[in-house]
Design a protein around this motif. Structure first.
Motif, PDB file in Angstrom:
ATOM      1  N   LEU A  26       0.832  -1.198   0.000  1.00  0.00           N
ATOM      2  CA  LEU A  26       0.000   0.000   0.000  1.00  0.00           C
ATOM      3  C   LEU A  26       0.874   1.258   0.000  1.00  0.00           C
ATOM      4  O   LEU A  26       0.617   2.206  -0.749  1.00  0.00           O
ATOM      5  N   ARG A  27       1.914   1.240   0.806  1.00  0.00           N
ATOM      6  CA  ARG A  27       2.833   2.379   0.872  1.00  0.00           C
ATOM      7  C   ARG A  27       3.570   2.579  -0.454  1.00  0.00           C
ATOM      8  O   ARG A  27       3.720   3.695  -0.925  1.00  0.00           O
ATOM      9  N   ARG A  28       4.016   1.494  -1.065  1.00  0.00           N
ATOM     10  CA  ARG A  28       4.839   1.612  -2.272  1.00  0.00           C
ATOM     11  C   ARG A  28       4.032   1.733  -3.556  1.00  0.00           C
ATOM     12  O   ARG A  28       4.457   2.406  -4.486  1.00  0.00           O
ATOM     13  N   TYR A  29       2.905   1.022  -3.635  1.00  0.00           N
ATOM     14  CA  TYR A  29       2.119   0.994  -4.863  1.00  0.00           C
ATOM     15  C   TYR A  29       0.867   1.870  -4.801  1.00  0.00           C
ATOM     16  O   TYR A  29       0.314   2.230  -5.832  1.00  0.00           O
ATOM     17  N   GLY A  30       0.378   2.088  -3.599  1.00  0.00           N
ATOM     18  CA  GLY A  30      -0.889   2.780  -3.459  1.00  0.00           C
ATOM     19  C   GLY A  30      -2.076   1.826  -3.416  1.00  0.00           C
ATOM     20  O   GLY A  30      -3.218   2.245  -3.317  1.00  0.00           O
ATOM     21  N   TYR A  31      -1.821   0.520  -3.495  1.00  0.00           N
ATOM     22  CA  TYR A  31      -2.866  -0.506  -3.374  1.00  0.00           C
ATOM     23  C   TYR A  31      -2.205  -1.769  -2.829  1.00  0.00           C
ATOM     24  O   TYR A  31      -1.000  -1.943  -2.915  1.00  0.00           O
ATOM     25  N   ASP A  32      -3.040  -2.653  -2.253  1.00  0.00           N
ATOM     26  CA  ASP A  32      -2.476  -3.894  -1.721  1.00  0.00           C
ATOM     27  C   ASP A  32      -2.546  -4.997  -2.769  1.00  0.00           C
ATOM     28  O   ASP A  32      -3.019  -4.788  -3.877  1.00  0.00           O
ATOM     29  N   ASP A  33      -2.054  -6.173  -2.412  1.00  0.00           N
ATOM     30  CA  ASP A  33      -2.010  -7.313  -3.329  1.00  0.00           C
ATOM     31  C   ASP A  33      -3.385  -7.956  -3.375  1.00  0.00           C
ATOM     32  O   ASP A  33      -3.877  -8.459  -2.373  1.00  0.00           O
ATOM     33  N   MET A  34      -3.983  -7.940  -4.551  1.00  0.00           N
ATOM     34  CA  MET A  34      -5.334  -8.473  -4.689  1.00  0.00           C
ATOM     35  C   MET A  34      -5.334  -9.949  -5.091  1.00  0.00           C
ATOM     36  O   MET A  34      -6.379 -10.513  -5.355  1.00  0.00           O
ATOM     37  N   THR A  35      -4.163 -10.586  -5.121  1.00  0.00           N
ATOM     38  CA  THR A  35      -4.100 -11.999  -5.486  1.00  0.00           C
ATOM     39  C   THR A  35      -4.869 -12.828  -4.462  1.00  0.00           C
ATOM     40  O   THR A  35      -4.596 -12.749  -3.267  1.00  0.00           O
ATOM     41  N   PRO A  36      -5.832 -13.634  -4.926  1.00  0.00           N
ATOM     42  CA  PRO A  36      -6.554 -14.477  -3.965  1.00  0.00           C
ATOM     43  C   PRO A  36      -5.636 -15.572  -3.422  1.00  0.00           C
ATOM     44  O   PRO A  36      -5.046 -16.338  -4.178  1.00  0.00           O
ATOM     45  N   LEU A  37      -5.474 -15.597  -2.115  1.00  0.00           N
ATOM     46  CA  LEU A  37      -4.660 -16.612  -1.450  1.00  0.00           C
ATOM     47  C   LEU A  37      -5.497 -17.290  -0.380  1.00  0.00           C
ATOM     48  O   LEU A  37      -6.248 -16.632   0.328  1.00  0.00           O
ATOM     49  N   HIS A  38      -5.325 -18.603  -0.267  1.00  0.00           N
ATOM     50  CA  HIS A  38      -6.030 -19.378   0.743  1.00  0.00           C
ATOM     51  C   HIS A  38      -5.002 -20.229   1.480  1.00  0.00           C
ATOM     52  O   HIS A  38      -4.019 -20.680   0.879  1.00  0.00           O
ATOM     53  N   PRO A  39      -5.193 -20.480   2.763  1.00  0.00           N
ATOM     54  CA  PRO A  39      -4.226 -21.280   3.510  1.00  0.00           C
ATOM     55  C   PRO A  39      -3.883 -22.610   2.832  1.00  0.00           C
ATOM     56  O   PRO A  39      -2.717 -23.015   2.816  1.00  0.00           O
ATOM     57  N   ALA A  40      -4.876 -23.274   2.249  1.00  0.00           N
ATOM     58  CA  ALA A  40      -4.628 -24.578   1.617  1.00  0.00           C
ATOM     59  C   ALA A  40      -3.669 -24.488   0.433  1.00  0.00           C
ATOM     60  O   ALA A  40      -3.043 -25.488   0.075  1.00  0.00           O
ATOM     61  N   HIS A  41      -3.525 -23.306  -0.187  1.00  0.00           N
ATOM     62  CA  HIS A  41      -2.589 -23.150  -1.308  1.00  0.00           C
ATOM     63  C   HIS A  41      -1.166 -23.507  -0.896  1.00  0.00           C
ATOM     64  O   HIS A  41      -0.354 -23.885  -1.744  1.00  0.00           O
ATOM     65  N   PHE A  42      -0.846 -23.340   0.379  1.00  0.00           N
ATOM     66  CA  PHE A  42       0.521 -23.516   0.854  1.00  0.00           C
ATOM     67  C   PHE A  42       0.720 -24.811   1.639  1.00  0.00           C
ATOM     68  O   PHE A  42       1.759 -24.996   2.261  1.00  0.00           O
ATOM     69  N   ASP A  43      -0.272 -25.690   1.605  1.00  0.00           N
ATOM     70  CA  ASP A  43      -0.148 -26.962   2.315  1.00  0.00           C
ATOM     71  C   ASP A  43       0.667 -27.952   1.494  1.00  0.00           C
ATOM     72  O   ASP A  43       0.400 -28.147   0.303  1.00  0.00           O
ATOM     73  N   PRO A  44       1.680 -28.582   2.119  1.00  0.00           N
ATOM     74  CA  PRO A  44       2.435 -29.618   1.419  1.00  0.00           C
ATOM     75  C   PRO A  44       1.502 -30.752   0.984  1.00  0.00           C
ATOM     76  O   PRO A  44       0.507 -31.005   1.668  1.00  0.00           O
ATOM     77  N   PRO A  45       1.762 -31.398  -0.116  1.00  0.00           N
ATOM     78  CA  PRO A  45       2.948 -31.276  -0.957  1.00  0.00           C
ATOM     79  C   PRO A  45       2.813 -30.239  -2.072  1.00  0.00           C
ATOM     80  O   PRO A  45       3.713 -30.110  -2.906  1.00  0.00           O
ATOM     81  N   ASP A  46       1.711 -29.495  -2.095  1.00  0.00           N
ATOM     82  CA  ASP A  46       1.470 -28.538  -3.184  1.00  0.00           C
ATOM     83  C   ASP A  46       1.860 -27.114  -2.825  1.00  0.00           C
ATOM     84  O   ASP A  46       1.457 -26.171  -3.511  1.00  0.00           O
ATOM     85  N   GLY A  47       2.623 -26.947  -1.771  1.00  0.00           N
ATOM     86  CA  GLY A  47       3.062 -25.629  -1.363  1.00  0.00           C
ATOM     87  C   GLY A  47       3.749 -25.701  -0.011  1.00  0.00           C
ATOM     88  O   GLY A  47       3.862 -26.780   0.585  1.00  0.00           O
ATOM     89  N   LEU A  48       4.189 -24.547   0.435  1.00  0.00           N
ATOM     90  CA  LEU A  48       4.851 -24.452   1.732  1.00  0.00           C
ATOM     91  C   LEU A  48       4.902 -22.987   2.119  1.00  0.00           C
ATOM     92  O   LEU A  48       5.120 -22.124   1.265  1.00  0.00           O
ATOM     93  N   PHE A  49       4.710 -22.703   3.406  1.00  0.00           N
ATOM     94  CA  PHE A  49       4.874 -21.347   3.909  1.00  0.00           C
ATOM     95  C   PHE A  49       5.865 -21.404   5.056  1.00  0.00           C
ATOM     96  O   PHE A  49       5.752 -22.243   5.949  1.00  0.00           O
ATOM     97  N   LEU A  50       6.854 -20.501   5.013  1.00  0.00           N
ATOM     98  CA  LEU A  50       7.923 -20.479   6.007  1.00  0.00           C
ATOM     99  C   LEU A  50       7.984 -19.136   6.719  1.00  0.00           C
ATOM    100  O   LEU A  50       7.738 -18.102   6.102  1.00  0.00           O
ATOM    101  N   ILE A  51       8.356 -19.180   7.980  1.00  0.00           N
ATOM    102  CA  ILE A  51       8.620 -17.965   8.747  1.00  0.00           C
ATOM    103  C   ILE A  51       9.993 -18.097   9.375  1.00  0.00           C
ATOM    104  O   ILE A  51      10.334 -19.149   9.935  1.00  0.00           O
ATOM    105  N   ALA A  52      10.776 -17.033   9.272  1.00  0.00           N
ATOM    106  CA  ALA A  52      12.053 -16.958   9.984  1.00  0.00           C
ATOM    107  C   ALA A  52      11.805 -16.255  11.311  1.00  0.00           C
ATOM    108  O   ALA A  52      11.153 -15.204  11.351  1.00  0.00           O
ATOM    109  N   TYR A  53      12.319 -16.861  12.359  1.00  0.00           N
ATOM    110  CA  TYR A  53      12.182 -16.305  13.705  1.00  0.00           C
ATOM    111  C   TYR A  53      13.561 -15.911  14.220  1.00  0.00           C
ATOM    112  O   TYR A  53      14.539 -16.622  14.010  1.00  0.00           O
TER     113      TYR A  53
END
Length: 157
Positions: A26-53
Motif C-alpha cells: 500500500l505504501r509503495r504501490y498505493g494498493y495492496d495485493d489483490m491476489t486471492p490466497l487461501h491457507p490450503a494453497h501452501f499446504d504440502p505437498p502442493d506448497g509451503l509457507f515459512l517464517i524466519a524467527y
C-alpha cells in the motif's frame, strides 16, 4: 540465532507478517495485493509457507504454491513464490536468501520444475535479490500480467 519454521498460512504469525506485507504494498504501490490466497494453497505437498524467527519473534516469511498451465500464463509444474517479506529491522542479514533457498528445495522435492514470481518496479531490492539468486525475466503471468509496473521472473529447479 535465526530459525526458519514451516507454518500454515493462517498461523497467527503468518497473518501478522502478511498484514505487514500488505501495508508495504500500500505504501509503495498505493494498493495492496489483490491476489486471492487461501491457507490450503501452501499446504504440502502442493506448497509451503515459512517464517524466519529471531529469538521467537517472526521477522521474515515466504511461501510457494503449485500452479499449472491455464488462462493466467503459468506453465505446468510451476511453483509460484508469494509473500516474500523481511521486517525492516531484520533486512540485510540474508533471511530472504535463506527462505528462498528453502522454498526452492521444497518445490524441487515436490516435483515442481520451475519457480516463478511476480514483483513490481517499486520493489527494486526484491528484483535485485531474485536476479542475484539466478532468476531471469519471463513473460508476465497471473493477475498482474497487464500492469506496466509488473515484472515476472523464473528459475528452473
Amino acid at each position: 540465532m535465526d530459525e526458519i519454521r514451516p507454518v500454515r498460512f493462517d498461523h497467527p504469525d503468518a497473518v501478522k507478517l502478511s498484514d505487514l506485507v500488505q501495508a508495504e504494498y500500500l505504501r509503495r504501490y498505493g494498493y495492496d495485493d489483490m491476489t486471492p490466497l487461501h491457507p490450503a494453497h501452501f499446504d504440502p505437498p502442493d506448497g509451503l509457507f515459512l517464517i524466519a524467527y529471531r529469538a521467537d519473534k517472526p521477522v521474515a516469511c515466504g511461501g510457494w504454491r503449485a500452479q499449472e498451465a491455464g488462462d493466467e500464463g503459468y506453465a505446468d509444474g510451476d511453483a509460484e513464490i508469494k509473500r516474500m517479506f523481511v521486517v525492516p529491522e531484520a533486512r540485510g542479514r540474508g533471511l530472504a536468501r535463506g527462505i528462498l533457498r528453502a522454498l526452492e528445495d521444497s518445490a524441487r522435492d515436490a516435483g515442481r520444475g520451475r519457480m516463478v514470481l511476480e514483483t513490481g518496479t517499486p520493489l527494486h531490492e526484491a528484483m535485485g535479490l531474485y536476479v542475484a539468486c539466478g532468476y531471469v525475466p519471463t513473460a508476465n503471468f497471473g493477475p498482474y500480467r497487464g500492469y506496466s509496473d509488473s515484472r515476472c521472473f523464473a528459475k528452473p529447479l
